[in-house]
Write a protein that holds these residues in place. Structure first.
Motif, mmCIF file in Angstrom:
data_model
loop_
_atom_site.group_PDB
_atom_site.id
_atom_site.type_symbol
_atom_site.label_atom_id
_atom_site.label_comp_id
_atom_site.label_asym_id
_atom_site.label_seq_id
_atom_site.Cartn_x
_atom_site.Cartn_y
_atom_site.Cartn_z
ATOM 1 N N LEU A 87 14.965 -12.728 0.330
ATOM 2 C CA LEU A 87 14.161 -13.088 -0.833
ATOM 3 C C LEU A 87 14.078 -11.900 -1.792
ATOM 4 N N THR A 88 14.193 -12.165 -3.085
ATOM 5 C CA THR A 88 13.937 -11.109 -4.062
ATOM 6 C C THR A 88 12.466 -10.735 -3.966
ATOM 7 N N SER A 89 12.196 -9.477 -3.668
ATOM 8 C CA SER A 89 10.821 -9.058 -3.405
ATOM 9 C C SER A 89 10.492 -7.783 -4.168
ATOM 10 N N THR A 90 9.287 -7.737 -4.664
ATOM 11 C CA THR A 90 8.753 -6.558 -5.346
ATOM 12 C C THR A 90 7.573 -6.055 -4.542
ATOM 13 N N PHE A 91 7.552 -4.754 -4.258
ATOM 14 C CA PHE A 91 6.474 -4.168 -3.479
ATOM 15 C C PHE A 91 5.606 -3.307 -4.389
ATOM 16 N N LEU A 92 4.401 -3.763 -4.643
ATOM 17 C CA LEU A 92 3.429 -2.958 -5.382
ATOM 18 C C LEU A 92 2.623 -2.169 -4.364
ATOM 19 N N ARG A 93 2.657 -0.844 -4.488
ATOM 20 C CA ARG A 93 2.032 0.028 -3.497
ATOM 21 C C ARG A 93 0.913 0.850 -4.128
ATOM 22 N N GLU A 143 6.459 -5.775 4.435
ATOM 23 C CA GLU A 143 7.573 -5.279 3.620
ATOM 24 C C GLU A 143 8.902 -5.459 4.357
ATOM 25 N N ARG A 144 8.927 -5.095 5.621
ATOM 26 C CA ARG A 144 10.170 -5.183 6.387
ATOM 27 C C ARG A 144 10.628 -6.623 6.561
ATOM 28 N N ALA A 145 9.688 -7.519 6.782
ATOM 29 C CA ALA A 145 10.057 -8.931 6.937
ATOM 30 C C ALA A 145 10.645 -9.485 5.639
ATOM 31 N N LEU A 146 10.041 -9.117 4.516
ATOM 32 C CA LEU A 146 10.558 -9.585 3.227
ATOM 33 C C LEU A 146 11.913 -8.960 2.920
ATOM 34 N N ALA A 147 12.061 -7.669 3.211
ATOM 35 C CA ALA A 147 13.333 -6.991 2.934
ATOM 36 C C ALA A 147 14.473 -7.603 3.741
ATOM 37 N N ALA A 148 14.162 -8.052 4.950
ATOM 38 C CA ALA A 148 15.198 -8.636 5.810
ATOM 39 C C ALA A 148 15.484 -10.096 5.492
ATOM 40 N N SER A 149 14.652 -10.706 4.679
ATOM 41 C CA SER A 149 14.733 -12.150 4.451
ATOM 42 C C SER A 149 15.789 -12.562 3.445
ATOM 43 N N SER A 165 0.846 -1.193 0.000
ATOM 44 C CA SER A 165 0.000 0.000 0.000
ATOM 45 C C SER A 165 0.878 1.239 0.000
ATOM 46 N N SER A 166 0.427 2.282 -0.678
ATOM 47 C CA SER A 166 1.178 3.540 -0.659
ATOM 48 C C SER A 166 1.201 4.155 0.731
ATOM 49 N N LEU A 171 9.836 -6.736 -15.160
ATOM 50 C CA LEU A 171 9.240 -5.475 -14.741
ATOM 51 C C LEU A 171 9.232 -5.357 -13.216
ATOM 52 N N LEU A 172 9.854 -4.323 -12.693
ATOM 53 C CA LEU A 172 9.848 -3.979 -11.271
ATOM 54 C C LEU A 172 10.482 -5.022 -10.366
ATOM 55 N N ARG A 173 11.102 -6.033 -10.914
ATOM 56 C CA ARG A 173 11.633 -7.118 -10.089
ATOM 57 C C ARG A 173 12.612 -6.574 -9.050
ATOM 58 N N GLY A 174 12.326 -6.871 -7.789
ATOM 59 C CA GLY A 174 13.183 -6.432 -6.712
ATOM 60 C C GLY A 174 13.052 -4.956 -6.369
ATOM 61 N N ARG A 175 12.019 -4.302 -6.877
ATOM 62 C CA ARG A 175 11.849 -2.869 -6.649
ATOM 63 C C ARG A 175 10.508 -2.604 -5.958
ATOM 64 N N ALA A 176 10.280 -1.344 -5.637
ATOM 65 C CA ALA A 176 8.997 -0.890 -5.096
ATOM 66 C C ALA A 176 8.425 0.157 -6.032
ATOM 67 N N ALA A 177 7.102 0.146 -6.200
ATOM 68 C CA ALA A 177 6.459 1.123 -7.078
ATOM 69 C C ALA A 177 5.129 1.536 -6.491
ATOM 70 N N THR A 178 4.891 2.850 -6.464
ATOM 71 C CA THR A 178 3.581 3.373 -6.094
ATOM 72 C C THR A 178 2.713 3.399 -7.343
#
Length: 280
Positions: A124-130, A116-122, A95-96, A180-187
């Protein structure tokens, strides 16, 4: 190389499942109540309760990518199970609101932020759609519109750029199936800023109904909203609306900027869902 989709009963989750299946990709739809899922023929289902770690291993068997709903209960255990299952990529429907000051304690933002924080610390390659405001938030007006009652708002001039849920599903699938957006965050937003007053005018045209609008005070709105949601959540929503009334909504990433095609409009969403407001 199965893709697991959590939250498969929701509009976005259903859209992701349908698109992956139509593309011929192996997809598993997960839900706390898999028997209640409506999925295309040939789509596997699994029980997954994010607050019940005993459901994780079976749901993650053979999975390499996950479309994840932001439920913080059990997220640390889920991350551990995902790593053990050799999951390679997680796309989170965040979420934004996580970007706002005070997100850690905000009842709307904190669940997504914790995940988000749990995934970032893990690792794991993570993408955050906000996504910001969903077009489908307008369903909150079903009762007054269907009953011919006025819509009562404290901030009718609040400006948002509502995004069509199908656009979120399109972006999620592009992220799961490519780079597309792999490993990134996007609003994510829609392409047009609209006030609540303008949204109601569009709904009036789509439904063929006059929709009267009545201004009420912040306190009156908070009292009304607290009847059907926790008071802290009502207070948070109204604070967002008050801030949004200060100027036009910012346009962030859309299907236009990310996928190279026009974003679906709020008018399109209203036309598609007009029957929900009229009972026809």
């Amino acid at each position: 190389m199965t893709i697991l989709v959590t939250g498969s009963r929701g509009k976005v989750g259903r859209g992701v499942v349908a698109r992956l299946h139509a593309a011929g990709l192996p997809v598993r739809a997960a839900s706390a109540a898999p028997a209640e899922l409506a999925v295309p023929d040939g789509v596997a289902t699994a029980e997954l309760r994010l607050d019940a770690p005993e459901t994780f291993d079976a749901a993650l068997d053979g999975v390499r990518q996950v479309f994840l709903y932001p439920e913080p209960s059990g997220i640390d255990a889920f991350v551990k199970s995902a790593l053990a299952a050799d999951v390679e990529h997680v796309v989170l429907l965040s979420s934004s609101s996580v970007l706002a000051p005070g997100a850690e304690t905000d009842p709307l933002a904190s669940p997504s932020l914790l995940v988000e924080r749990a995934l970032a610390a893990s690792g794991l390659t993570s993408t955050f759609l906000r996504p910001d405001a969903f077009a489908s938030n307008a369903f909150a007006w079903i009762h007054p519109i269907s009953q011919g009652l006025p819509v009562e708002l404290a901030y009718p001039g609040a400006s948002l750029a509502p995004i069509h849920p199908d656009d979120i599903a399109d972006i999620a699938v592009a992220t799961l199936t490519g780079d597309l957006l792999r490993g990134r965050a996007a609003t994510l937003t829609g392409a047009q800023a609209l006030t609540f007053r303008e949204q109601l005018a569009i709904l009036s045209e789509a439904t063929g109904r006059d929709i009267p609008l009545v201004d009420i005070t912040h306190a009156e709105a908070e009292e009304q909203m607290a009847r059907y949601m926790p008071a802290p959540m009502a207070a948070s929503l109204l604070a967002l609306q008050k801030e949004a009334a200060e100027g036009p909504a910012a346009i962030a990433d859309t299907t236009g900027t990310l996928l190279g095609r026009p974003a679906r409009t709020f008018r399109q969403w209203a036309t598609e869902n007009a029957a929900a407001f009229t009972g026809r």
